[in-house]
Design an enzyme around this catalytic site. Structure first.
Site, PDB file in Angstrom:
ATOM      1  N   GLY A  45       1.116   5.592 -13.649  1.00  0.00           N
ATOM      2  CA  GLY A  45       1.035   4.882 -14.923  1.00  0.00           C
ATOM      3  C   GLY A  45      -0.296   4.237 -15.238  1.00  0.00           C
ATOM      4  O   GLY A  45      -0.648   4.050 -16.400  1.00  0.00           O
ATOM      5  N   GLU A  96      -2.555  -2.057 -12.402  1.00  0.00           N
ATOM      6  CA  GLU A  96      -1.184  -1.663 -12.746  1.00  0.00           C
ATOM      7  C   GLU A  96      -1.069  -1.389 -14.236  1.00  0.00           C
ATOM      8  O   GLU A  96      -1.826  -1.954 -15.036  1.00  0.00           O
ATOM      9  CB  GLU A  96      -0.221  -2.822 -12.415  1.00  0.00           C
ATOM     10  CG  GLU A  96       0.312  -2.819 -10.994  1.00  0.00           C
ATOM     11  CD  GLU A  96       1.471  -1.835 -10.814  1.00  0.00           C
ATOM     12  OE1 GLU A  96       1.628  -0.924 -11.651  1.00  0.00           O
ATOM     13  OE2 GLU A  96       2.204  -1.985  -9.835  1.00  0.00           O
ATOM     14  N   ASP A  97      -0.076  -0.576 -14.602  1.00  0.00           N
ATOM     15  CA  ASP A  97       0.197  -0.378 -16.030  1.00  0.00           C
ATOM     16  C   ASP A  97       1.008  -1.547 -16.588  1.00  0.00           C
ATOM     17  O   ASP A  97       0.683  -2.116 -17.613  1.00  0.00           O
ATOM     18  CB  ASP A  97       0.920   0.964 -16.268  1.00  0.00           C
ATOM     19  CG  ASP A  97       2.175   1.154 -15.395  1.00  0.00           C
ATOM     20  OD1 ASP A  97       2.454   0.310 -14.519  1.00  0.00           O
ATOM     21  OD2 ASP A  97       2.864   2.171 -15.584  1.00  0.00           O
ATOM     22  N   ASP A 100       6.968  -5.841 -14.685  1.00  0.00           N
ATOM     23  CA  ASP A 100       8.228  -6.107 -15.374  1.00  0.00           C
ATOM     24  C   ASP A 100       8.981  -7.190 -14.584  1.00  0.00           C
ATOM     25  O   ASP A 100       8.677  -8.372 -14.717  1.00  0.00           O
ATOM     26  CB  ASP A 100       8.976  -4.766 -15.454  1.00  0.00           C
ATOM     27  CG  ASP A 100      10.284  -4.832 -16.191  1.00  0.00           C
ATOM     28  OD1 ASP A 100      10.589  -5.867 -16.776  1.00  0.00           O
ATOM     29  OD2 ASP A 100      11.030  -3.832 -16.183  1.00  0.00           O
ATOM     30  N   LYS A 128       5.346  -7.955 -18.885  1.00  0.00           N
ATOM     31  CA  LYS A 128       6.658  -8.223 -19.513  1.00  0.00           C
ATOM     32  C   LYS A 128       7.170  -9.538 -18.947  1.00  0.00           C
ATOM     33  O   LYS A 128       8.203  -9.585 -18.250  1.00  0.00           O
ATOM     34  CB  LYS A 128       7.641  -7.097 -19.133  1.00  0.00           C
ATOM     35  CG  LYS A 128       7.760  -6.004 -20.165  1.00  0.00           C
ATOM     36  CD  LYS A 128       8.936  -5.072 -19.865  1.00  0.00           C
ATOM     37  CE  LYS A 128       8.939  -3.918 -20.836  1.00  0.00           C
ATOM     38  NZ  LYS A 128      10.016  -2.950 -20.542  1.00  0.00           N
ATOM     39  N   PHE A 149      11.457  -1.207 -24.425  1.00  0.00           N
ATOM     40  CA  PHE A 149      10.990  -0.122 -23.560  1.00  0.00           C
ATOM     41  C   PHE A 149       9.757   0.508 -24.210  1.00  0.00           C
ATOM     42  O   PHE A 149       9.782   0.907 -25.369  1.00  0.00           O
ATOM     43  CB  PHE A 149      12.088   0.926 -23.354  1.00  0.00           C
ATOM     44  CG  PHE A 149      11.702   1.913 -22.304  1.00  0.00           C
ATOM     45  CD1 PHE A 149      11.786   1.580 -20.954  1.00  0.00           C
ATOM     46  CD2 PHE A 149      11.208   3.161 -22.649  1.00  0.00           C
ATOM     47  CE1 PHE A 149      11.388   2.486 -19.975  1.00  0.00           C
ATOM     48  CE2 PHE A 149      10.816   4.069 -21.672  1.00  0.00           C
ATOM     49  CZ  PHE A 149      10.902   3.730 -20.340  1.00  0.00           C
ATOM     50  N   ASP A 156       5.657   6.051 -19.043  1.00  0.00           N
ATOM     51  CA  ASP A 156       6.465   7.253 -19.258  1.00  0.00           C
ATOM     52  C   ASP A 156       7.929   6.948 -19.458  1.00  0.00           C
ATOM     53  O   ASP A 156       8.423   5.860 -19.123  1.00  0.00           O
ATOM     54  CB  ASP A 156       6.340   8.181 -18.041  1.00  0.00           C
ATOM     55  CG  ASP A 156       7.109   7.637 -16.828  1.00  0.00           C
ATOM     56  OD1 ASP A 156       6.890   6.460 -16.476  1.00  0.00           O
ATOM     57  OD2 ASP A 156       7.930   8.368 -16.265  1.00  0.00           O
ATOM     58  N   ARG A 162       3.290  10.076 -21.278  1.00  0.00           N
ATOM     59  CA  ARG A 162       2.151   9.314 -20.746  1.00  0.00           C
ATOM     60  C   ARG A 162       0.884   9.599 -21.552  1.00  0.00           C
ATOM     61  O   ARG A 162      -0.051   8.818 -21.542  1.00  0.00           O
ATOM     62  CB  ARG A 162       1.860   9.726 -19.298  1.00  0.00           C
ATOM     63  CG  ARG A 162       2.922   9.323 -18.303  1.00  0.00           C
ATOM     64  CD  ARG A 162       2.372   9.519 -16.901  1.00  0.00           C
ATOM     65  NE  ARG A 162       3.393   9.625 -15.879  1.00  0.00           N
ATOM     66  CZ  ARG A 162       3.986   8.582 -15.295  1.00  0.00           C
ATOM     67  NH1 ARG A 162       3.662   7.364 -15.629  1.00  0.00           N
ATOM     68  NH2 ARG A 162       4.899   8.773 -14.367  1.00  0.00           N
TER      69      ARG A 162
HETATM   70  P1  IMP Z   1       8.910  -3.993 -11.775  1.00  0.00           P
HETATM   71  O1  IMP Z   1       9.032  -3.727 -10.311  1.00  0.00           O
HETATM   72  O2  IMP Z   1      10.254  -4.322 -12.388  1.00  0.00           O
HETATM   73  O3  IMP Z   1       7.856  -5.012 -12.138  1.00  0.00           O
HETATM   74  O4  IMP Z   1       8.596  -2.612 -12.456  1.00  0.00           O
HETATM   75  C1  IMP Z   1       7.365  -2.080 -12.628  1.00  0.00           C
HETATM   76  C2  IMP Z   1       7.530  -0.614 -12.987  1.00  0.00           C
HETATM   77  O5  IMP Z   1       8.642  -0.387 -13.889  1.00  0.00           O
HETATM   78  C3  IMP Z   1       6.311  -0.135 -13.734  1.00  0.00           C
HETATM   79  O6  IMP Z   1       5.282   0.266 -12.860  1.00  0.00           O
HETATM   80  C4  IMP Z   1       6.890   0.995 -14.553  1.00  0.00           C
HETATM   81  O7  IMP Z   1       6.931   2.183 -13.789  1.00  0.00           O
HETATM   82  C5  IMP Z   1       8.314   0.592 -14.845  1.00  0.00           C
HETATM   83  N1  IMP Z   1       8.477   0.024 -16.200  1.00  0.00           N
HETATM   84  C6  IMP Z   1       8.816  -1.243 -16.512  1.00  0.00           C
HETATM   85  N2  IMP Z   1       8.896  -1.413 -17.837  1.00  0.00           N
HETATM   86  C7  IMP Z   1       8.590  -0.210 -18.394  1.00  0.00           C
HETATM   87  C8  IMP Z   1       8.487   0.251 -19.763  1.00  0.00           C
HETATM   88  O8  IMP Z   1       8.687  -0.481 -20.752  1.00  0.00           O
HETATM   89  N3  IMP Z   1       8.144   1.549 -19.928  1.00  0.00           N
HETATM   90  C9  IMP Z   1       7.901   2.398 -18.876  1.00  0.00           C
HETATM   91  N4  IMP Z   1       7.977   2.002 -17.596  1.00  0.00           N
HETATM   92  C10 IMP Z   1       8.320   0.702 -17.358  1.00  0.00           C
END
Ligand code: IMP
Length: 197
Positions: A45, A96-97, A100, A128, A149, A156, A162
């Site tokens: 990402g 990082e992208d 969340d 987020k 989302f 993606d 992407r």
């Molecule tokens: P976390 O571990 O919950 O912080 O998740 C991080 C990962 O969740 C990111 O690297 C993304 O792969 C995925 N992710 C979270 N939100 C989104 C979104 O809105 N679109 C696409 N991928 C997301």
């Protein structure tokens, strides 16, 4: 179902992404001057953001990549592909992208901290913040976003989209799941360039 039934809206245009990368690049260059950092892009990402960001960080630096894979429950991740560079004694900037819940980043930081790095910081394009469930340090971020989302510019849905040049929100994920092809038609159009020209 047709493309019209998948509510989809641009939330961060190309120009805003470019100007934020410039600002973050200046800030990072200032912070890391004389320290020759290694920027570690988390695959897949972070790719477009990493590519734009590093060209705005006008100091000597190294670039490497790390890929994670998810397993089990509760957001557990393991390393699927490690960096080629040794990170020992280096100033590491994780790219990082999106952050969340924070679970992925929290795991990753714990892992990298065992490698005797000189310093560790994270730059994420998107934060987020309202969805965070673990408190994890986040030194630099491009934009704070809500809990929609998001797709594009590296983000993606099932490996797709992407390659959109900007960031879009899918307002009804169930509609996209019911009709995965409809959005491609709307985004790329018949000639493949309708919304991304
Ligand atoms: P976390 O571990 O919950 O912080 O998740 C991080 C990962 O969740 C990111 O690297 C993304 O792969 C995925 N992710 C979270 N939100 C989104 C979104 O809105 N679109 C696409 N991928 C997301």
């Amino acid at each position: 179902m047709t493309a019209k039934d998948v509510p989809f809206t641009e939330v961060i245009p190309v120009e805003a992404l470019a100007s934020r990368a410039r600002e973050l690049g200046d800030q990072l260059a200032e912070e890391y001057r004389g320290r020759e950092p290694v920027f570690v892009g988390i695959l897949h990402g972070s790719l477009p953001f990493l590519s734009d960001l590093i060209r705005q960080v006008r100091i000597p630096l190294d670039v490497d990549f790390l890929a994670l894979s998810r397993f089990g429950e509760g957001g557990k991740v393991r390393i699927a592909m490690d960096t080629e560079t040794s990170l020992e004694g280096r100033h590491v900037v994780v790219v990082e992208d999106i952050v969340d819940t924070g679970l992925t980043l929290s795991y990753l930081r714990r892992l990298l901290e065992t490698r005797d790095v000189a310093s560790l910081a994270t730059v994420t394009l998107l934060d987020k913040a309202p969805r965070r469930i673990v408190d994890v340090p986040l030194e630099y971020r491009g934009f704070e976003v809500g809990d929609e989302f998001l797709l594009g510019y590296g983000l993606d849905w099932e490996g797709k989209y992407r390659n959109l040049r900007s960031i879009w929100a899918v307002l009804d994920l169930a509609a996209l799941q019911a009709s995965p092809g409809a959005l491609a038609e709307k985004v790329f159009g018949a000639r493949g360039d309708s919304l991304i020209a």
